[in-house]
Write a protein that holds these residues in place. Structure first.
Motif, PDB file in Angstrom:
ATOM      1  N   LEU A  50       0.821  -1.204   0.000  1.00 38.87           N
ATOM      2  CA  LEU A  50       0.000   0.000   0.000  1.00 38.87           C
ATOM      3  C   LEU A  50       0.860   1.260   0.000  1.00 38.87           C
ATOM      4  O   LEU A  50       0.526   2.252  -0.659  1.00 38.87           O
ATOM      5  CB  LEU A  50      -0.940  -0.013   1.205  1.00 38.87           C
ATOM      6  CG  LEU A  50      -2.075  -1.045   1.125  1.00 38.87           C
ATOM      7  CD1 LEU A  50      -2.747  -1.226   2.482  1.00 38.87           C
ATOM      8  CD2 LEU A  50      -3.107  -0.637   0.072  1.00 38.87           C
ATOM      9  N   LYS A  51       1.957   1.221   0.731  1.00 36.07           N
ATOM     10  CA  LYS A  51       2.861   2.374   0.742  1.00 36.07           C
ATOM     11  C   LYS A  51       3.426   2.663  -0.644  1.00 36.07           C
ATOM     12  O   LYS A  51       3.695   3.811  -1.002  1.00 36.07           O
ATOM     13  CB  LYS A  51       4.001   2.145   1.739  1.00 36.07           C
ATOM     14  CG  LYS A  51       3.589   2.266   3.199  1.00 36.07           C
ATOM     15  CD  LYS A  51       4.778   2.009   4.113  1.00 36.07           C
ATOM     16  CE  LYS A  51       4.400   2.186   5.588  1.00 36.07           C
ATOM     17  NZ  LYS A  51       5.557   1.919   6.476  1.00 36.07           N
ATOM     18  N   LYS A  52       3.593   1.592  -1.430  1.00 31.59           N
ATOM     19  CA  LYS A  52       4.127   1.741  -2.790  1.00 31.59           C
ATOM     20  C   LYS A  52       3.030   2.052  -3.809  1.00 31.59           C
ATOM     21  O   LYS A  52       3.320   2.212  -4.999  1.00 31.59           O
ATOM     22  CB  LYS A  52       4.861   0.468  -3.193  1.00 31.59           C
ATOM     23  CG  LYS A  52       6.121   0.202  -2.371  1.00 31.59           C
ATOM     24  CD  LYS A  52       6.720  -1.154  -2.739  1.00 31.59           C
ATOM     25  CE  LYS A  52       7.933  -1.460  -1.878  1.00 31.59           C
ATOM     26  NZ  LYS A  52       8.476  -2.824  -2.158  1.00 31.59           N
ATOM     27  N   GLY A  53       1.775   2.094  -3.330  1.00 33.14           N
ATOM     28  CA  GLY A  53       0.668   2.381  -4.242  1.00 33.14           C
ATOM     29  C   GLY A  53       0.102   1.169  -4.937  1.00 33.14           C
ATOM     30  O   GLY A  53      -0.696   1.299  -5.877  1.00 33.14           O
ATOM     31  N   ASN A  54       0.485  -0.036  -4.472  1.00 35.55           N
ATOM     32  CA  ASN A  54      -0.041  -1.269  -5.049  1.00 35.55           C
ATOM     33  C   ASN A  54      -1.244  -1.739  -4.227  1.00 35.55           C
ATOM     34  O   ASN A  54      -1.136  -1.901  -3.009  1.00 35.55           O
ATOM     35  CB  ASN A  54       1.029  -2.357  -5.072  1.00 35.55           C
ATOM     36  CG  ASN A  54       2.216  -1.953  -5.917  1.00 35.55           C
ATOM     37  OD1 ASN A  54       2.053  -1.338  -6.968  1.00 35.55           O
ATOM     38  ND2 ASN A  54       3.419  -2.286  -5.469  1.00 35.55           N
ATOM     39  N   ILE A  55      -2.365  -1.958  -4.879  1.00 39.63           N
ATOM     40  CA  ILE A  55      -3.605  -2.294  -4.177  1.00 39.63           C
ATOM     41  C   ILE A  55      -3.795  -3.808  -4.190  1.00 39.63           C
ATOM     42  O   ILE A  55      -3.869  -4.422  -5.264  1.00 39.63           O
ATOM     43  CB  ILE A  55      -4.814  -1.598  -4.836  1.00 39.63           C
ATOM     44  CG1 ILE A  55      -4.510  -0.110  -5.062  1.00 39.63           C
ATOM     45  CG2 ILE A  55      -6.057  -1.780  -3.977  1.00 39.63           C
ATOM     46  CD1 ILE A  55      -4.064   0.636  -3.827  1.00 39.63           C
ATOM     47  N   PRO A  56      -3.905  -4.443  -3.023  1.00 43.64           N
ATOM     48  CA  PRO A  56      -3.921  -5.917  -2.949  1.00 43.64           C
ATOM     49  C   PRO A  56      -5.268  -6.558  -3.253  1.00 43.64           C
ATOM     50  O   PRO A  56      -5.356  -7.786  -3.311  1.00 43.64           O
ATOM     51  CB  PRO A  56      -3.498  -6.185  -1.499  1.00 43.64           C
ATOM     52  CG  PRO A  56      -3.962  -4.979  -0.752  1.00 43.64           C
ATOM     53  CD  PRO A  56      -3.808  -3.819  -1.692  1.00 43.64           C
TER      54      PRO A  56
END
Length: 444
Positions: A50-56
């Motif tokens: 999430l910190k990297k902008g990747n949504i799981p």
């Protein structure tokens, strides 16, 4: 470690404990209406993503909303930090069932332990996780009071506000669905109302957390009992030789007081399969029997698991050289769209076949959204999954899996073949030779 904010600085900061299919969209929505949010999860990999902008997880509009409001959201695994640096705390963690079907409070307890030890006067705690009736007042409040030395309703505020959104429409429903608020006192409800009103939609304050807890269960109980009835109707129609979908359609469109669901699989997924058992657990505390709910639980479980039994019977009845299984649709539902595998029919069917030691030469899987399914490879297309398959299961009603022409399927599969169509995925006016086609609610 960051410096701890004082009460005034954390006035409009909200902490969300649990960043799954409920908590992450709620985090996005709160930030989108102006709040600063601390998102908390114990899964460090998820936090780093999430910190990297990747949504799981997949949820329409979620990635865009999080990206637009990234400066208002902080992600952390430090629950104590989040408690100290927020004025309001939402619990959106899971409440799964134990092996004996009783509620498992492990995730809630973990949150309450940290929150209670770091709780300060004036804080608002809002429970959104589905729980048995009485949990907020009889379980959560005493634990927080014991851990913090503070008095619920006087020193801190406590509310149950049920999560009512469905995956695939989560953000839309957060903004538009009516919100139900049940505080332990008037002050608790009014403080929660100020937050929930900013999200939009009607806000209804009920007389107690118990009422709000019951409202949450009733929402899903209504659907599970309707699903059970629809599936029972479907099974009767299968034996009679008529189409239950035709019956439901005609009745629904000619009698305004009737709304029968379409027969399909059982009440699968993380909520509909769980909430009847939570309701039953609560009723048993008061020595109240629940025959209607008991019946729906049995019917819904059977409605899904009978698919595995039908496959088993077909394999045992027919001396097949090779058994190539294709499952089309892996998430627990197809519409509204989701990639959530919790309680999915595909998982349940494969588990039964494995336990029954049914030999399968190959298993091919396909879903438009699911990218990972235990240790099985997922096909890149439906055509790839169907290639040379002779047992084919259509288990979700994802829009891209509906209205499929038999001609295209007929070209790919191996014959003789057995197809189970749970949602009317296939246009079945003509059934080619060598194909045994079974439509749930209609039969062969």
């Amino acid at each position: 470690m960051k410096m701890e904010n004082n009460v005034e600085e954390s006035k409009d900061r909200i902490a969300i404990f649990g960043l799954g299919y409920v908590g992450l969209p709620f985090t996005a929505a709160l930030a989108n209406v102006g709040f600063n949010v601390i998102g908390v999860d114990i899964d460090n990999d998820r936090i780093e993503m999430l910190k990297k902008g990747n949504i799981p997880i997949y949820e329409p509009g979620l990635e865009e909303t999080l990206r637009k409001n990234k400066n208002k959201i902080e992600y952390t695994t430090d629950s104590a930090y989040a408690t100290r640096n927020s004025n309001s705390i939402f619990l959106t963690v899971g409440t799964p069932l134990k092996a004996n079907d009783e509620p498992d409070y492990t995730q809630v307890d973990s949150c309450i332990e940290i929150i209670g030890k770091n709780l300060r006067k004036g804080r608002l705690i809002i429970l959104k996780s589905t729980v048995p009736i009485g949990t907020t007042e009889e379980y959560i409040a005493p634990k927080l009071e014991s851990l913090s030395g503070l008095k619920a309703g006087d020193d801190f505020y406590l509310v149950f506000c049920p999560e009512r959104t469905i995956e695939g429409l989560a953000l839309h429903e957060i903004y538009h669905l009516p919100k139900i608020i049940g505080g332990i006192n008037k002050e608790s409800s009014l403080k929660a109302e100020k937050i929930m009103k900013k999200l939009g939609g009607k806000v209804s304050i009920v007389s107690s957390p118990r009422v709000a807890e019951m409202c949450k269960l009733v929402d899903n109980l209504y659907r599970t009992t309707n699903i059970a009835f629809a599936n029972e109707l479907g099974m009767v129609c299968e034996k009679i030789g008529i189409d239950a979908n035709e019956v439901a359609s005609i009745v629904n469109n000619s009698y305004p007081r009737t709304n029968i669901f379409s027969p399909g699989l059982g009440a699968d997924g993380p909520c509909l399969s769980k909430d009847p058992l939570i309701f039953k657990h609560a009723a048993l505390k008061y020595d109240i029997s629940t025959p209607v709910i008991d019946g729906s639980i049995i019917q819904n479980r059977f409605s899904t698991l009978r698919i595995a039994n039908m496959v088993k019977e077909y394999i045992l009845k027919n001396n097949l050289g090779n058994i190539n299984l294709a499952i089309i649709g892996l998430a627990f539902k197809g519409f509204p769209e989701t990639d959530d595998l919790r309680g999915s029919p595909a998982t349940k069917v494969l588990d039964v076949l494995k336990k029954e030691k049914i030999h399968l030469d190959s298993i091919k899987l396909y879903d438009p959204l699911v990218k990972k399914f235990t240790d099985h490879k997922i096909a890149d297309s439906i055509e790839e999954a169907l290639d040379d398959a002779n047992i084919i299961l259509f288990l979700t009603n994802h829009p891209s899996l509906m209205n499929l022409e038999f001609d295209k399927i007929h070209e790919k599969i191996s014959k003789p073949a057995f197809i189970i169509d749970a949602w009317g995925n296939i246009n079945s006016k003509f059934i080619p030779a060598g194909v045994n086609y079974f439509r749930i609610g209609k039969g062969n």
